[in-house]
Design a protein around this motif. Structure first.
Motif, PDB file in Angstrom:
ATOM      1  N   VAL A  39      50.968  48.029  33.377  1.00 16.42           N
ATOM      2  CA  VAL A  39      50.489  48.233  32.617  1.00 16.42           C
ATOM      3  C   VAL A  39      51.666  47.349  30.830  1.00 16.42           C
ATOM      4  O   VAL A  39      50.868  46.807  30.708  1.00 16.42           O
ATOM      5  N   THR A  40      53.151  47.414  31.909  1.00 13.49           N
ATOM      6  CA  THR A  40      53.633  46.441  30.257  1.00 13.49           C
ATOM      7  C   THR A  40      53.301  45.339  30.430  1.00 13.49           C
ATOM      8  O   THR A  40      53.004  44.845  29.458  1.00 13.49           O
ATOM      9  N   GLU A  41      52.559  44.855  31.465  1.00 11.13           N
ATOM     10  CA  GLU A  41      53.009  43.351  31.161  1.00 11.13           C
ATOM     11  C   GLU A  41      51.127  43.171  30.702  1.00 11.13           C
ATOM     12  O   GLU A  41      51.334  41.681  29.899  1.00 11.13           O
ATOM     13  N   THR A  42      50.532  43.645  30.979  1.00  6.04           N
ATOM     14  CA  THR A  42      48.666  43.687  30.405  1.00  6.04           C
ATOM     15  C   THR A  42      48.768  43.799  28.409  1.00  6.04           C
ATOM     16  O   THR A  42      48.639  43.051  28.258  1.00  6.04           O
ATOM     17  N   LEU A  43      49.917  44.870  28.434  1.00  5.88           N
ATOM     18  CA  LEU A  43      49.628  44.921  27.034  1.00  5.88           C
ATOM     19  C   LEU A  43      50.469  43.737  26.511  1.00  5.88           C
ATOM     20  O   LEU A  43      50.729  43.733  24.735  1.00  5.88           O
TER      21      LEU A  43
ATOM     22  N   VAL B 297      44.210  46.283  43.120  1.00  2.83           N
ATOM     23  CA  VAL B 297      43.918  45.450  43.219  1.00  2.83           C
ATOM     24  C   VAL B 297      44.088  46.038  41.941  1.00  2.83           C
ATOM     25  O   VAL B 297      43.226  46.456  40.873  1.00  2.83           O
ATOM     26  N   GLU B 298      44.888  44.684  40.656  1.00  2.97           N
ATOM     27  CA  GLU B 298      44.766  44.956  39.294  1.00  2.97           C
ATOM     28  C   GLU B 298      43.475  43.864  38.622  1.00  2.97           C
ATOM     29  O   GLU B 298      43.440  42.646  39.329  1.00  2.97           O
ATOM     30  N   VAL B 299      42.618  44.631  38.546  1.00  7.73           N
ATOM     31  CA  VAL B 299      41.588  43.890  37.085  1.00  7.73           C
ATOM     32  C   VAL B 299      42.230  43.905  36.012  1.00  7.73           C
ATOM     33  O   VAL B 299      42.188  45.434  35.179  1.00  7.73           O
TER      34      VAL B 299
ATOM     35  N   PHE C 160      36.704  43.725  27.282  1.00  9.55           N
ATOM     36  CA  PHE C 160      37.405  44.987  28.248  1.00  9.55           C
ATOM     37  C   PHE C 160      38.898  44.293  29.169  1.00  9.55           C
ATOM     38  O   PHE C 160      38.557  42.903  29.504  1.00  9.55           O
ATOM     39  N   VAL C 161      39.788  44.832  29.367  1.00 13.96           N
ATOM     40  CA  VAL C 161      40.914  44.917  29.878  1.00 13.96           C
ATOM     41  C   VAL C 161      41.095  45.914  30.716  1.00 13.96           C
ATOM     42  O   VAL C 161      41.677  46.733  30.179  1.00 13.96           O
ATOM     43  N   VAL C 162      41.676  45.124  32.123  1.00 14.79           N
ATOM     44  CA  VAL C 162      42.004  46.948  33.090  1.00 14.79           C
ATOM     45  C   VAL C 162      43.462  46.907  33.413  1.00 14.79           C
ATOM     46  O   VAL C 162      42.781  45.120  34.258  1.00 14.79           O
TER      47      VAL C 162
ATOM     48  N   LYS D  59      39.427  43.887  21.152  1.00 16.64           N
ATOM     49  CA  LYS D  59      39.638  44.255  22.280  1.00 16.64           C
ATOM     50  C   LYS D  59      39.503  45.697  22.878  1.00 16.64           C
ATOM     51  O   LYS D  59      39.925  46.694  22.331  1.00 16.64           O
ATOM     52  N   ASN D  60      39.149  45.719  24.287  1.00 13.88           N
ATOM     53  CA  ASN D  60      39.056  47.245  24.679  1.00 13.88           C
ATOM     54  C   ASN D  60      40.073  47.469  26.284  1.00 13.88           C
ATOM     55  O   ASN D  60      40.025  46.863  27.225  1.00 13.88           O
TER      56      ASN D  60
END
Length: 488
Positions: free
Chosen positions: A349-353, A3-5, A341-343, A312-313
């Motif tokens: 990874v790329t999508e989140t960054l 699960v992506e959080v 927090f961003v997990v 942000k973390n």
């Protein structure tokens, strides 16, 4: 089940964990380590929703609520009074000294009783002289400052306001609590000799453990923390093998934080916080108590003494055991703390960054276009274009080369990849042959961005073809540059 959080949470304030609760964390760590195969099937903790805005709060007085302005003026008044009366350090330092001084006094009295010659006057005089000497040292300081900003100076009042607002926000604009936090921070910095830390020659082996690279979409400096380096047992023992080494690690961590702060501007409208990215790929698991305890201690000291300096973390490449720890630690975090927090799991990874950093500022190992010692692309020719790939569609990108003898350079990436990709040079002259630059191949989800070059001997087009077999939309990014009469 994976699960992506995606959680966006603010800096931690005071995280107090009892011995019983700490034991619970250790028990879960051991259980997760012993039964990793079952952890993927366990439900992930419910995390808070995303905050409504990525932008941090304004530091302009005109943008503050009336209650916030009043709190700021009250804190400034308390601070100026404490500095003028030379009581800013006294209370906190007295608490720090009480225990060892009482122990010393008890030992002295024991010795005097044995010798039959108590000398209480000498002890009291010594204590008074020590307090006077401490007061003199404070009086000699022309200015009391933090991060280069004087805390009582009309010339730097705007910078002072920015600093004080950080302490107020960390304590929800409760003036007394913010004032006590500031006092403890100043005493900690003095006792820990933070003022001299930038000149110290600390652990060189940790250069790859953390580094600053690029900026985010709001111009915050970006710091990357690479926990995977501690998977090397030799380095792990060198850094965490003893209490003395762990203390050295903490000092290195604070030195690195101070270096990052040098890049900030404590002025209204200035960039006054850092975006932190934590890469947990290959990070030692929860059974490694030394790194876990050192990290907890670092987090505690950073949250207490560097308030609101992190916008942000972002945790990436998060392993399954992280969720178990988060579920236990989460109750001790304030809602404001959690909102920073961003997990993200490895596939995201790329999508989140990309939500926080432009692609040209994201390092290639995380799917971006930022390379070491870049000599081809710059601010003038490094613009990135984006195309959308619909499910099951095929898209082409054409780079025109109307003149022979040019060198074409391009970067391309697909977020999440899982596509087929090929490169060709198609001459303008129908009588010439198409040249295969890169034959068609399937690209896995973990592929890094493509960079390739081609020198044309005749006019034509370089054609990049992307074929999506996914049932989801894909985002592709590319940029190119044409250099006439030279090769790369």
């Amino acid at each position: 089940m994976t699960v992506e959080v995606s959680v966006e949470e603010t800096q931690k304030e005071e995280m107090v964990v009892s011995e019983k609760e700490a034991k619970m964390v250790d028990d879960v760590a051991e259980k997760v380590e012993e039964n990793p195969q079952n952890s993927e099937d366990e439900p992930k903790p419910n995390l808070v929703e995303k905050s409504s805005s990525y932008r941090e709060e304004s530091n302009y007085l005109s943008d503050l609520k009336e209650s916030e302005r009043n709190a700021l003026f009250e804190l400034k008044s308390k601070l100026e009074e404490a500095i003028s009366s030379n009581t800013l350090f006294k209370t906190e330092e007295k608490k720090e000294k009480e225990k060892p001084m009482n122990e010393k006094k008890e030992k002295t009295e024991e010795v005097d009783e044995k010798e039959g010659n108590p000398d209480e006057k000498t002890i009291e005089e010594g204590e008074e002289e020590g307090e006077k000497e401490s007061e003199k040292k404070v009086e000699k300081n022309e200015e009391i400052s933090i991060w280069g900003v004087p805390l009582m100076s009309t010339e730097s009042s705007e910078g002072t306001d920015v600093i004080l607002l950080k302490f107020l926000r960390a304590r929800e604009f409760k003036v007394n609590e913010a004032f006590e936090m500031l006092k403890r921070t100043l005493v900690w910095r003095k006792n820990f000799k933070i003022g001299d830390i930038l000149d110290e020659d600390l652990e060189e082996d940790l250069d790859n453990a953390a580094y600053m690279k690029g900026i985010d979409r709001e111009n915050h400096p970006v710091c990357y923390n690479i926990f995977g380096v501690f998977g090397n047992e030799e380095l792990y023992q060198k850094v965490f093998g003893s209490e003395e080494k762990r203390e050295q690690f903490l000092r290195w961590r604070f030195q690195f934080m101070e270096k990052g702060i040098k890049k900030l501007s404590f002025q209204p409208g200035g960039v006054s916080s850092i975006l932190q990215v934590y890469d947990l790929k290959n990070c030692p698991g929860p059974s490694k108590k030394e790194i876990r305890n050192a990290t907890y201690k670092a987090i505690g000291l950073l949250q207490d003494n560097y308030p609101e300096l992190v916008v942000k973390n972002v945790f990436i490449n998060v392993p399954f055991w992280y969720y178990a720890f988060y579920s236990l630690i989460s109750p001790f975090l304030t809602q404001r703390s959690k909102s920073k927090f961003v997990v993200a799991r490895p596939a995201k990874v790329t999508e989140t960054l990309l939500k926080y950093i432009h692609l040209e500022e994201i390092p290639t190992q995380y799917g971006g276009f930022k390379r070491e010692n870049e000599i081809v692309f710059n601010s003038e020719n490094g613009g990135v274009s984006e195309i959308c790939l619909k499910p099951g569609s095929t898209e082409t990108i054409e780079i025109q080369a109307p003149d022979a003898g040019a060198t074409l350079i391009w970067d391309l990436t697909v977020v999440g990849w899982e596509v087929s990709y090929k490169e060709e040079f198609i001459p303008t002259d129908d009588g010439s042959y198409t040249i295969i630059i890169q034959k068609e191949k399937k690209m896995d989800s973990i592929e890094e961005p493509v960079r390739n070059t081609f020198r044309n001997n005749e006019p034509g087009n370089v054609v990049l073809t992307i074929k999506s077999n996914s049932k989801k939309k894909k985002r592709a990014f590319y940029r190119y540059h044409i250099q006439q009469g030279c090769s790369v």
